[in-house]
Design a protein around this motif. Structure first.
Motif, PDB file in Angstrom:
ATOM      1  N   ASP A  63       0.821  -1.204   0.000  1.00 41.32           N
ATOM      2  CA  ASP A  63       0.000   0.000   0.000  1.00 41.32           C
ATOM      3  C   ASP A  63       0.858   1.259   0.000  1.00 41.32           C
ATOM      4  N   SER A  64       0.190   2.394  -0.123  1.00 44.40           N
ATOM      5  CA  SER A  64       0.879   3.668  -0.294  1.00 44.40           C
ATOM      6  C   SER A  64       1.460   4.217   0.999  1.00 44.40           C
ATOM      7  N   THR A  65       1.224   3.544   2.134  1.00 44.37           N
ATOM      8  CA  THR A  65       1.920   3.923   3.362  1.00 44.37           C
ATOM      9  C   THR A  65       3.273   3.218   3.462  1.00 44.37           C
ATOM     10  N   GLY A  66       3.581   2.329   2.508  1.00 44.26           N
ATOM     11  CA  GLY A  66       4.816   1.567   2.527  1.00 44.26           C
ATOM     12  C   GLY A  66       4.674   0.180   3.115  1.00 44.26           C
ATOM     13  N   SER A  67       3.460  -0.212   3.501  1.00 43.07           N
ATOM     14  CA  SER A  67       3.247  -1.538   4.076  1.00 43.07           C
ATOM     15  C   SER A  67       3.448  -2.619   3.033  1.00 43.07           C
ATOM     16  N   LEU A  68       4.061  -3.714   3.444  1.00 41.64           N
ATOM     17  CA  LEU A  68       4.270  -4.893   2.614  1.00 41.64           C
ATOM     18  C   LEU A  68       4.074  -6.105   3.513  1.00 41.64           C
ATOM     19  N   HIS A 111      -3.694   0.629  -2.685  1.00 45.40           N
ATOM     20  CA  HIS A 111      -3.009  -0.632  -2.418  1.00 45.40           C
ATOM     21  C   HIS A 111      -3.171  -1.571  -3.600  1.00 45.40           C
ATOM     22  N   SER A 112      -2.377  -2.618  -3.588  1.00 45.27           N
ATOM     23  CA  SER A 112      -2.495  -3.693  -4.570  1.00 45.27           C
ATOM     24  C   SER A 112      -2.540  -5.007  -3.818  1.00 45.27           C
ATOM     25  N   GLU A 113      -3.092  -6.039  -4.480  1.00 48.41           N
ATOM     26  CA  GLU A 113      -3.167  -7.377  -3.907  1.00 48.41           C
ATOM     27  C   GLU A 113      -2.854  -8.386  -4.996  1.00 48.41           C
ATOM     28  N   GLU A 114      -2.007  -9.361  -4.655  1.00 47.06           N
ATOM     29  CA  GLU A 114      -1.631 -10.347  -5.649  1.00 47.06           C
ATOM     30  C   GLU A 114      -1.232 -11.649  -4.982  1.00 47.06           C
ATOM     31  N   SER A 115      -1.361 -12.733  -5.736  1.00 48.54           N
ATOM     32  CA  SER A 115      -0.820 -13.998  -5.277  1.00 48.54           C
ATOM     33  C   SER A 115       0.695 -13.957  -5.414  1.00 48.54           C
ATOM     34  N   PRO A 116       1.431 -14.347  -4.373  1.00 49.22           N
ATOM     35  CA  PRO A 116       2.896 -14.323  -4.464  1.00 49.22           C
ATOM     36  C   PRO A 116       3.388 -15.288  -5.543  1.00 49.22           C
ATOM     37  N   ARG A 117       4.647 -15.107  -5.917  1.00 52.21           N
ATOM     38  CA  ARG A 117       5.295 -16.021  -6.861  1.00 52.21           C
ATOM     39  C   ARG A 117       6.517 -16.631  -6.181  1.00 52.21           C
ATOM     40  N   PRO A 118       6.570 -17.964  -5.992  1.00 52.03           N
ATOM     41  CA  PRO A 118       5.498 -18.932  -6.276  1.00 52.03           C
ATOM     42  C   PRO A 118       4.388 -18.837  -5.234  1.00 52.03           C
ATOM     43  N   HIS A 119       3.264 -19.545  -5.510  1.00 47.59           N
ATOM     44  CA  HIS A 119       2.148 -19.512  -4.580  1.00 47.59           C
ATOM     45  C   HIS A 119       1.551 -20.902  -4.416  1.00 47.59           C
ATOM     46  N   HIS A 144     -11.751  10.345   8.399  1.00 49.75           N
ATOM     47  CA  HIS A 144     -10.613  11.099   7.888  1.00 49.75           C
ATOM     48  C   HIS A 144      -9.322  10.803   8.654  1.00 49.75           C
ATOM     49  N   VAL A 145      -9.290   9.680   9.371  1.00 52.44           N
ATOM     50  CA  VAL A 145      -8.067   9.330  10.112  1.00 52.44           C
ATOM     51  C   VAL A 145      -6.926   9.052   9.140  1.00 52.44           C
ATOM     52  N   GLU A 146      -5.714   9.080   9.670  1.00 48.05           N
ATOM     53  CA  GLU A 146      -4.553   8.766   8.847  1.00 48.05           C
ATOM     54  C   GLU A 146      -4.613   7.300   8.405  1.00 48.05           C
ATOM     55  N   PRO A 147      -4.319   7.022   7.154  1.00 46.92           N
ATOM     56  CA  PRO A 147      -4.369   5.637   6.678  1.00 46.92           C
ATOM     57  C   PRO A 147      -3.309   4.778   7.355  1.00 46.92           C
ATOM     58  N   HIS A 148      -3.657   3.511   7.607  1.00 41.96           N
ATOM     59  CA  HIS A 148      -2.692   2.599   8.213  1.00 41.96           C
ATOM     60  C   HIS A 148      -3.104   1.156   7.935  1.00 41.96           C
ATOM     61  N   PHE A 149      -2.152   0.245   8.140  1.00 48.35           N
ATOM     62  CA  PHE A 149      -2.355  -1.181   7.876  1.00 48.35           C
ATOM     63  C   PHE A 149      -1.946  -1.986   9.103  1.00 48.35           C
ATOM     64  N   GLN A 150      -2.737  -3.008   9.427  1.00 56.64           N
ATOM     65  CA  GLN A 150      -2.431  -3.906  10.534  1.00 56.64           C
ATOM     66  C   GLN A 150      -2.452  -5.350  10.031  1.00 56.64           C
ATOM     67  N   ARG A 192      -3.355  12.895  -3.499  1.00 63.22           N
ATOM     68  CA  ARG A 192      -3.948  12.435  -2.243  1.00 63.22           C
ATOM     69  C   ARG A 192      -3.731  10.956  -1.906  1.00 63.22           C
ATOM     70  N   PHE A 193      -3.863  10.041  -2.864  1.00 68.09           N
ATOM     71  CA  PHE A 193      -3.899   8.618  -2.547  1.00 68.09           C
ATOM     72  C   PHE A 193      -2.516   7.967  -2.493  1.00 68.09           C
ATOM     73  N   GLY A 194      -1.479   8.704  -2.810  1.00 67.12           N
ATOM     74  CA  GLY A 194      -0.131   8.167  -2.710  1.00 67.12           C
ATOM     75  C   GLY A 194       0.194   7.177  -3.816  1.00 67.12           C
ATOM     76  N   GLU A 195       1.331   6.509  -3.668  1.00 64.94           N
ATOM     77  CA  GLU A 195       1.828   5.593  -4.706  1.00 64.94           C
ATOM     78  C   GLU A 195       2.156   4.243  -4.086  1.00 64.94           C
ATOM     79  N   VAL A 196       1.757   3.189  -4.784  1.00 59.11           N
ATOM     80  CA  VAL A 196       2.099   1.822  -4.388  1.00 59.11           C
ATOM     81  C   VAL A 196       3.377   1.430  -5.123  1.00 59.11           C
ATOM     82  N   ARG A 197       4.421   1.147  -4.372  1.00 61.36           N
ATOM     83  CA  ARG A 197       5.706   0.811  -4.979  1.00 61.36           C
ATOM     84  C   ARG A 197       5.924  -0.699  -4.972  1.00 61.36           C
TER      85      ARG A 197
END
Length: 321
Positions: free
Chosen positions: A98-103, A122-130, A149-155, A292-297
């Protein structure tokens, strides 16, 4: 998880006007939607007959799919606003960025909880291999006005509390159940639980009378309050219950979803939840212009383009059936 419909239809959600105050048994059938390149999902919410269950506003069930020779889940970067996403797996893995840097790699019976707040992508994908099989559910929780309007975050929580009874293991995904509370952050009174039933089990699960509930069947053959619920379907149960009888004719997997009826009136369009047309229009424009939505790297591919807004005005209403 993204709503990938190219003709996104606005959905009016929320409000107590159509909450069923007494126990009911309303069976909801899914709508089949193609998600990405190789995954088909069964969409239970929003449904023609029911828009929300508590704060739960979106439910997709997918699999089990054999993806041994397939790319599996491939959902490019896309935006969210005004909601939380819940990733829940029975088989396989999902790689979240996701755009907060979570992996994070989410595995079976681990909680992936993303709070979009004001804006996230954010993006979602099956890992390679899976793994060979992919089976799970993707859900959204609407955020109330005080927290949208809270700050975005991932848990990511790999260890979740359980409630047990003979023939039943209930894993508490979000909120609380029978005194057990999930470590995931919840912003409304809510419950999400994974129910693993052994063949022949007959149990009653304690419920909160003030909550409305629904049960999604993930696998196996189970009866919920006497109603057979097949995999990929969902039984809406209304309010006013203090317990829920369950019986398993085979090993079965269910998801219990519930919460206080959501009072606020919402507009849900594409991957956004807002209150006014102006909010939705601004979110779409910000996504399309890279604001606003940031970048998924790290995702191998470009972001999703937003569909065109409908030609009719978007208006927040209640739980219109």
């Amino acid at each position: 998880m993204s709503n990938l419909d190219r003709q996104a239809v606005p959905t009016a959600c929320g409000g107590r006007g159509f909450v069923v105050a007494e126990p009911v048994r309303e069976l909801l059938s899914p709508r089949r939607v193609q998600l990405g390149e190789s995954t088909e999902v069964r969409r239970l919410l929003p449904n023609l007959g029911r828009r929300m269950v508590g704060a739960w506003a979106f439910v997709d069930h997918y699999g089990p799919d054999d993806i041994a020779d397939e790319p599996g889940m491939q959902v490019p970067p896309h935006p969210h606003m005004g909601l939380q996403t819940v990733s829940w797996l029975h088989e396989g893995e999902v790689l979240h960025r996701d755009s907060t840097g979570s992996l994070a790699t989410i595995r079976p019976r681990e909680l992936g909880l993303m709070t979009s707040g004001r804006a996230i992508s954010h993006s979602e994908e099956s890992p390679r291999p899976h793994a060979r099989l992919l089976h799970g559910a993707q859900l959204w929780v609407a955020l109330p006005d005080a927290h949208r309007h809270v700050e975005p975050h991932f848990q990511h929580h790999a260890n979740l509390p359980e409630v047990t009874a003979p023939g039943l293991t209930a894993t508490v995904i979000l909120g609380s159940l029978d005194g057990a509370e999930s470590p995931g952050t919840a912003y409304t009174p809510i419950v999400g639980a994974d129910l693993a039933l052994s063949r022949g089990a007959e149990v009653s699960l304690p419920l909160n009378r003030d909550f409305e509930y629904a049960v999604l069947s993930m696998s196996g053959e189970a009866h919920v309050d006497g109603v057979p619920v097949l995999p990929g379907s969902m039984l809406y149960l209304g309010c006013g219950r203090t317990e829920l009888p369950l019986r398993a004719a085979s090993d079965a997997g269910l998801m219990l979803l519930g919460g206080e009826p959501f009072e606020e009136e919402l507009i849900m369009w594409w991957n956004f939840i807002g209150r006014t047309q102006e909010e939705i229009e601004a979110a779409r424009n910000d996504w399309m212009t890279g604001s606003r939505f940031g970048e998924v790297r790290g995702y191998d591919g470009g972001p999703l383009a937003a569909p065109q807004l409908p030609p009719v005005p978007l208006k927040a209403r209640g739980r219109v059936r």
